[in-house]
Motif scaffolding. Structure first.
Motif, PDB file in Angstrom:
ATOM      1  N   UNK A 151       1.036  -0.832  -0.081  1.00 41.75           N
ATOM      2  CA  UNK A 151      -0.048   0.066  -0.174  1.00 41.75           C
ATOM      3  C   UNK A 151       0.958   0.938   0.284  1.00 41.75           C
ATOM      4  N   UNK A 152       0.319   2.321  -0.286  1.00 40.97           N
ATOM      5  CA  UNK A 152       0.618   3.809  -0.266  1.00 40.97           C
ATOM      6  C   UNK A 152       1.037   4.368   1.037  1.00 40.97           C
ATOM      7  N   UNK A 153       1.844   4.756   1.597  1.00 37.25           N
ATOM      8  CA  UNK A 153       1.629   5.589   3.183  1.00 37.25           C
ATOM      9  C   UNK A 153       2.246   7.434   2.419  1.00 37.25           C
ATOM     10  N   UNK A 154       0.678   8.255   3.224  1.00 35.77           N
ATOM     11  CA  UNK A 154       1.157   9.268   2.352  1.00 35.77           C
ATOM     12  C   UNK A 154       2.242  10.150   3.351  1.00 35.77           C
ATOM     13  N   UNK A 155       3.394  10.283   3.620  1.00 34.76           N
ATOM     14  CA  UNK A 155       4.825  11.059   3.502  1.00 34.76           C
ATOM     15  C   UNK A 155       4.305  12.347   4.100  1.00 34.76           C
ATOM     16  N   UNK A 156       4.042  13.527   2.742  1.00 29.46           N
ATOM     17  CA  UNK A 156       4.444  14.460   3.031  1.00 29.46           C
ATOM     18  C   UNK A 156       3.715  14.965   1.771  1.00 29.46           C
TER      19      UNK A 156
END
Length: 181
Positions: A151-156
């Motif tokens: 999955x994609x994890x939003x970081x910034x």
């Protein structure tokens, strides 16, 4: 172009730089090639050239047919008839967009290297990288990392316009391809 700013001739190099064919631009006002911020430039060039003045070689912005801005280096000179009367303006233009993008990319990498060596704080480093990408390389920057589960994890996220900032995550999600399983 003539002293009214109407394009009189067009060559293959101009077609390559601006994306317009000869048929699309000859007979049209040269302002079709100008971004909104440069609209008075042609009037100033015509005024100076028609009164015998000189325009030094300079850099300017122009607009490609597809709407993107093109950075150009220009040499402008008068076109005179047999009696010495100025009847138009000749512009020799060179697209310098690529060298400028490369220069911006080099500066970006230099700035990033400096920031990467400043802090061991992961969050601060990520924030610096995202913020430094604004301007020379991007209008908006969203950084998502691929996690172990795919999955994609939003970081910034960084965007210079606070009025659009809230809309950016949704736009990014709609345009981001999902990883294959």
């Amino acid at each position: 172009y003539d002293l009214k700013g109407v394009v009189q001739s067009w060559n293959r190099a101009a077609a390559r730089i601006y994306g317009y064919s000869r048929e699309e631009v000859v007979g049209k006002h040269v302002s079709v090639l100008l971004p909104a911020s440069q609209t008075s430039e042609i009037d100033n060039i015509v005024r100076v050239i028609s009164t015998g003045g000189r325009i030094p070689a300079h850099q300017s912005a122009r607009r490609h047919k597809n709407g993107r801005e093109v950075e150009v280096s220009m040499a402008v000179s008068p076109i005179v008839d047999g009696s010495g009367q100025v009847i138009g303006v000749s512009s020799v233009t060179r697209d310098i967009s690529k060298p400028q993008r490369l220069s911006a990319a080099r500066q970006f990498l230099s700035d990033i290297s400096e920031h990467l060596s400043e802090s061991l704080d992961y969050g601060k480093t990520i924030e610096n990288v995202v913020n430094l990408s604004l301007g020379p390389l991007a209008d908006c920057c969203s950084l998502d990392l691929l996690t172990d589960d795919g999955s994609l994890e939003h970081v910034a996220l960084a965007h210079p316009n606070p009025n659009l900032f809230d809309r950016v995550p949704d736009l990014v999600r709609r345009r981001t391809p999902r990883p294959s399983p």
